[in-house]
Each structure stands twice: as C-alpha cells, then as structure tokens.
Design a protein around this motif. Structure first.
Motif, PDB file in Angstrom:
ATOM      1  N   ASP A  49       0.832  -1.210   0.000  1.00  0.00           N
ATOM      2  CA  ASP A  49       0.000   0.000   0.000  1.00  0.00           C
ATOM      3  C   ASP A  49       0.863   1.255   0.000  1.00  0.00           C
ATOM      4  O   ASP A  49       0.537   2.249  -0.669  1.00  0.00           O
ATOM      5  CB  ASP A  49      -0.936  -0.005   1.212  1.00  0.00           C
ATOM      6  CG  ASP A  49      -1.970  -1.114   1.158  1.00  0.00           C
ATOM      7  OD1 ASP A  49      -2.244  -1.627   0.053  1.00  0.00           O
ATOM      8  OD2 ASP A  49      -2.506  -1.480   2.222  1.00  0.00           O
ATOM      9  N   ALA A  50       1.955   1.232   0.744  1.00  0.00           N
ATOM     10  CA  ALA A  50       2.851   2.388   0.768  1.00  0.00           C
ATOM     11  C   ALA A  50       3.519   2.583  -0.593  1.00  0.00           C
ATOM     12  O   ALA A  50       3.607   3.706  -1.108  1.00  0.00           O
ATOM     13  CB  ALA A  50       3.907   2.199   1.863  1.00  0.00           C
ATOM     14  N   LEU A  51       3.966   1.495  -1.183  1.00  0.00           N
ATOM     15  CA  LEU A  51       4.603   1.590  -2.501  1.00  0.00           C
ATOM     16  C   LEU A  51       3.624   2.052  -3.574  1.00  0.00           C
ATOM     17  O   LEU A  51       4.022   2.693  -4.558  1.00  0.00           O
ATOM     18  CB  LEU A  51       5.213   0.238  -2.882  1.00  0.00           C
ATOM     19  CG  LEU A  51       6.500  -0.126  -2.140  1.00  0.00           C
ATOM     20  CD1 LEU A  51       6.835  -1.606  -2.330  1.00  0.00           C
ATOM     21  CD2 LEU A  51       7.661   0.735  -2.626  1.00  0.00           C
ATOM     22  N   GLN A  52       2.349   1.732  -3.382  1.00  0.00           N
ATOM     23  CA  GLN A  52       1.334   2.184  -4.334  1.00  0.00           C
ATOM     24  C   GLN A  52       1.310   3.712  -4.409  1.00  0.00           C
ATOM     25  O   GLN A  52       1.134   4.289  -5.490  1.00  0.00           O
ATOM     26  CB  GLN A  52      -0.037   1.633  -3.919  1.00  0.00           C
ATOM     27  CG  GLN A  52      -1.232   2.283  -4.593  1.00  0.00           C
ATOM     28  CD  GLN A  52      -1.351   1.959  -6.083  1.00  0.00           C
ATOM     29  OE1 GLN A  52      -0.460   1.325  -6.660  1.00  0.00           O
ATOM     30  NE2 GLN A  52      -2.421   2.384  -6.698  1.00  0.00           N
ATOM     31  N   LEU A  53       1.509   4.373  -3.285  1.00  0.00           N
ATOM     32  CA  LEU A  53       1.540   5.844  -3.281  1.00  0.00           C
ATOM     33  C   LEU A  53       2.731   6.353  -4.087  1.00  0.00           C
ATOM     34  O   LEU A  53       2.623   7.361  -4.798  1.00  0.00           O
ATOM     35  CB  LEU A  53       1.586   6.362  -1.842  1.00  0.00           C
ATOM     36  CG  LEU A  53       0.361   6.016  -0.984  1.00  0.00           C
ATOM     37  CD1 LEU A  53       0.565   6.488   0.455  1.00  0.00           C
ATOM     38  CD2 LEU A  53      -0.902   6.650  -1.569  1.00  0.00           C
ATOM     39  N   GLN A  54       3.875   5.682  -3.982  1.00  0.00           N
ATOM     40  CA  GLN A  54       5.019   6.062  -4.804  1.00  0.00           C
ATOM     41  C   GLN A  54       4.769   5.742  -6.283  1.00  0.00           C
ATOM     42  O   GLN A  54       5.152   6.508  -7.169  1.00  0.00           O
ATOM     43  CB  GLN A  54       6.278   5.332  -4.330  1.00  0.00           C
ATOM     44  CG  GLN A  54       6.819   5.803  -2.993  1.00  0.00           C
ATOM     45  CD  GLN A  54       8.167   5.174  -2.673  1.00  0.00           C
ATOM     46  OE1 GLN A  54       8.459   4.047  -3.071  1.00  0.00           O
ATOM     47  NE2 GLN A  54       8.998   5.903  -1.943  1.00  0.00           N
ATOM     48  N   ALA A  55       4.108   4.606  -6.530  1.00  0.00           N
ATOM     49  CA  ALA A  55       3.834   4.204  -7.915  1.00  0.00           C
ATOM     50  C   ALA A  55       2.953   5.228  -8.624  1.00  0.00           C
ATOM     51  O   ALA A  55       3.105   5.452  -9.835  1.00  0.00           O
ATOM     52  CB  ALA A  55       3.176   2.823  -7.932  1.00  0.00           C
ATOM     53  N   GLN A  56       2.040   5.833  -7.903  1.00  0.00           N
ATOM     54  CA  GLN A  56       1.171   6.842  -8.497  1.00  0.00           C
ATOM     55  C   GLN A  56       1.961   8.045  -8.997  1.00  0.00           C
ATOM     56  O   GLN A  56       1.489   8.805  -9.843  1.00  0.00           O
ATOM     57  CB  GLN A  56       0.118   7.277  -7.474  1.00  0.00           C
ATOM     58  CG  GLN A  56      -0.916   6.202  -7.172  1.00  0.00           C
ATOM     59  CD  GLN A  56      -1.832   6.565  -6.011  1.00  0.00           C
ATOM     60  OE1 GLN A  56      -1.632   7.574  -5.312  1.00  0.00           O
ATOM     61  NE2 GLN A  56      -2.840   5.745  -5.780  1.00  0.00           N
ATOM     62  N   GLN A  57       3.166   8.217  -8.473  1.00  0.00           N
ATOM     63  CA  GLN A  57       4.049   9.292  -8.914  1.00  0.00           C
ATOM     64  C   GLN A  57       5.115   8.787  -9.895  1.00  0.00           C
ATOM     65  O   GLN A  57       6.050   9.505 -10.227  1.00  0.00           O
ATOM     66  CB  GLN A  57       4.731   9.931  -7.689  1.00  0.00           C
ATOM     67  CG  GLN A  57       3.743  10.489  -6.675  1.00  0.00           C
ATOM     68  CD  GLN A  57       4.413  10.859  -5.356  1.00  0.00           C
ATOM     69  OE1 GLN A  57       5.630  10.709  -5.202  1.00  0.00           O
ATOM     70  NE2 GLN A  57       3.643  11.347  -4.414  1.00  0.00           N
ATOM     71  N   GLY A  58       4.959   7.523 -10.331  1.00  0.00           N
ATOM     72  CA  GLY A  58       5.897   6.948 -11.291  1.00  0.00           C
ATOM     73  C   GLY A  58       7.243   6.606 -10.711  1.00  0.00           C
ATOM     74  O   GLY A  58       8.247   6.537 -11.440  1.00  0.00           O
ATOM     75  N   ARG A  59       7.288   6.349  -9.390  1.00  0.00           N
ATOM     76  CA  ARG A  59       8.576   6.170  -8.723  1.00  0.00           C
ATOM     77  C   ARG A  59       8.781   4.756  -8.189  1.00  0.00           C
ATOM     78  O   ARG A  59       9.441   4.560  -7.173  1.00  0.00           O
ATOM     79  CB  ARG A  59       8.717   7.197  -7.596  1.00  0.00           C
ATOM     80  CG  ARG A  59       8.739   8.634  -8.091  1.00  0.00           C
ATOM     81  CD  ARG A  59       9.210   9.618  -7.057  1.00  0.00           C
ATOM     82  NE  ARG A  59       8.325   9.658  -5.896  1.00  0.00           N
ATOM     83  CZ  ARG A  59       8.694   9.289  -4.673  1.00  0.00           C
ATOM     84  NH1 ARG A  59       9.896   8.830  -4.456  1.00  0.00           N
ATOM     85  NH2 ARG A  59       7.831   9.381  -3.683  1.00  0.00           N
ATOM     86  N   VAL A  60       8.219   3.760  -8.876  1.00  0.00           N
ATOM     87  CA  VAL A  60       8.453   2.355  -8.524  1.00  0.00           C
ATOM     88  C   VAL A  60       8.715   1.556  -9.798  1.00  0.00           C
ATOM     89  O   VAL A  60       7.962   1.660 -10.772  1.00  0.00           O
ATOM     90  CB  VAL A  60       7.259   1.744  -7.766  1.00  0.00           C
ATOM     91  CG1 VAL A  60       7.543   0.269  -7.446  1.00  0.00           C
ATOM     92  CG2 VAL A  60       6.976   2.509  -6.469  1.00  0.00           C
ATOM     93  N   ILE A  61       9.763   0.770  -9.765  1.00  0.00           N
ATOM     94  CA  ILE A  61      10.116  -0.134 -10.858  1.00  0.00           C
ATOM     95  C   ILE A  61       9.867  -1.567 -10.404  1.00  0.00           C
ATOM     96  O   ILE A  61      10.236  -1.957  -9.294  1.00  0.00           O
ATOM     97  CB  ILE A  61      11.601   0.031 -11.259  1.00  0.00           C
ATOM     98  CG1 ILE A  61      11.837   1.406 -11.894  1.00  0.00           C
ATOM     99  CG2 ILE A  61      12.048  -1.077 -12.202  1.00  0.00           C
ATOM    100  CD1 ILE A  61      11.142   1.614 -13.212  1.00  0.00           C
TER     101      ILE A  61
END
Length: 275
Positions: A233-245
């Motif tokens: 869930d925390a990584l999802q917030l980063q993913a919304q900003q395009g910051r997860v690979i």
C-alpha cells in the motif's frame, strides 16, 4: 550517485507454518542443508556490495544474534580439527559486515516492520530481504541485479515473478508498463487480490530496494489487508508518482515460508552442492 549500503531483514514473524519446529527457533534459522536461511540472505547482500545489516527481531529471536557472533566455547572445542573449516563462511560474514538489531514489539504487517527498522537505516536508500524467500541464480544474485537498476533509476524497486493466476491471493501484485526487457514502470499495486481482481500475474517477492522517503510514506499509510500496514500500500503511493520499478529478476525463487518450498529448496541445494 547514491549507493545502497544497508540491508534490512524483517525477522519478527512467528513462523507458525513450521510449528512445532519454530516454537523455540526462529524460522529464519531453519537450515537449507547446513546454513540457515538468513545466512543465505546476508551472503546475497554481501555479493551486492552491502555490508551494513539491520535486523528487525521479536521475542524468541536471540538465535539470530548469536549466529552472527563468536561462540568461544564451540570454537575452542573444534580448534585445530577438520570441523573448524565449517565455520569459515560465518567468520567471513562477521569480518566483513556490521549487524544492528531492533525489536518489533507488535506484529502489524511488513510495512510496520520496515518502519520499525528506520532507526537502523536513517535517511538513505536501502535493500530489504525476506529471508524465507530463498533465491538462487547462475550469475549475479537478485540484490546485485537490483542495485545496478537502482543506480540507473534512483527510485524504489520491487522484485517480481510470474505466478499462476490462481495464486495471486498469496502476493502483492503489480500492474505496469514495460520499459525494457523484464523492467516495468509500476502503475498499480494490489495486496493479495483474488484471481479475478488481480491486475496481472506478476507477484512481488521478498526483495526490495526502497528510497529514503518510504518511511514518511508508511507513516501516512492506513492499515489495509487484515488490518496490517502493508508495504504494498505504501509503494502504491510512490507508484502513483511513477517512482516504482518492477523487475522480473533472473534466477529461481523458493518459498521457504511453506513446507513444500522449503523441502524443494533443500533438495535443490543439496543436489547442487554434491554434483
């Protein structure tokens, strides 16, 4: 360029699937042939150039600390014998790595365990290894592969693998756009979705490189699945900003949190070591 120097091992879980073996022994100390699971994880971190090891422990986990420490009585007893060489790999780890420990008092999910480790990490990127995901490779270890990717992308990276569609409920699952071979820019992440709700069959396994701001993100993440604070869930917030690979790594992973996976890993490793 920021370099990944630290690795966190969340190791506070109860290991209930291995009871009664784990009643008094941490699941991370279960041996694959002659080495405990957590030692394989630390060796993988070392192969990636990471030598600052943090461990989030809980009650009954003292054996982990003792394993990465000198046992004066044992070493005195085997000094000069052919058994002395059997401790060489552990001695090498102790000489090259530093270990720090903190305790997770309540089991509130993987996200919470990582947040508890903030005191050991500080404000820098770091790796996370779940020791019961045992990975074997022919070349670079999984973490070494991911560290190279971090040098390029400078954002959070999760290791993923394809799983059968009917097993997505066991994992965090990603949805993303293919950027290069085996590399996805993650758009969406779902924790343990039912097969009909899964956005793909690319499941997150226990290897992460996390950017320093993840601790602030976790603090603002409400409890999710099972009332726990989920790192997905925390990584999802980063993913919304395009910051997860998402990285579909080269290698094989054994789920040593399950009895079948543990037996498969033991048989595979024994055969590899006795060829």
């Amino acid at each position: 360029m920021t370099v990944v120097k630290k690795c966190l091992f969340p190791a506070a879980g109860y290991g209930t699937r291995f009871l009664p073996a784990t009643k008094a022994m941490p699941k991370e100390m279960l041996p694959i042939v002659t080495k405990p699971l957590i030692q394989y994880g630390v060796e993988e971190a070392m192969d990636a150039g990471i030598t600052q090891i943090g461990v989030v422990t809980g009650r009954g986990k003292r054996a982990i600390e003792d394993h990465f420490d000198i046992s004066y009585e044992l070493e005195h007893q085997i000094a000069g014998s052919d058994k002395e060489e059997l401790l060489s790999s552990t001695r090498d780890i102790m000489e090259r790595c530093t270990f720090s420990y903190t305790r997770q008092v309540e089991m509130k999910g993987l996200g919470h365990a990582i947040l508890v480790g903030e005191t050991l990490i500080g404000r820098e990127p770091f790796a996370v290894v779940l020791a019961d995901d045992y990975c074997v490779t022919e070349g670079d270890g999984v973490l070494a592969q991911m560290v190279k990717l971090y040098e390029k992308y400078q954002c959070s990276i999760v290791a993923v693998q394809e799983v059968p569609k009917d097993e997505t409920y066991l994992y965090g699952v990603i949805e993303g756009d293919l950027e290069a071979d085996n590399i996805y820019r993650v758009r969406n992440m779902v924790e343990k979705p039912a097969p009909e709700d899964a956005p793909s069959n690319l499941a997150i396994i226990g290897r992460y490189i996390l950017s320093p701001d993840i601790f602030d993100v976790i603090r603002s993440t409400p409890p999710g699945k099972n009332g726990e604070i989920q790192i997905t869930d925390a990584l999802q917030l980063q993913a919304q900003q395009g910051r997860v690979i998402g990285y579909q790594f080269a290698g094989r992973r054994f789920d040593c949190g399950s009895i079948d996976g543990f037996i498969d890993a033991t048989n595979y490793t024994y055969k590899a070591q006795t060829k």
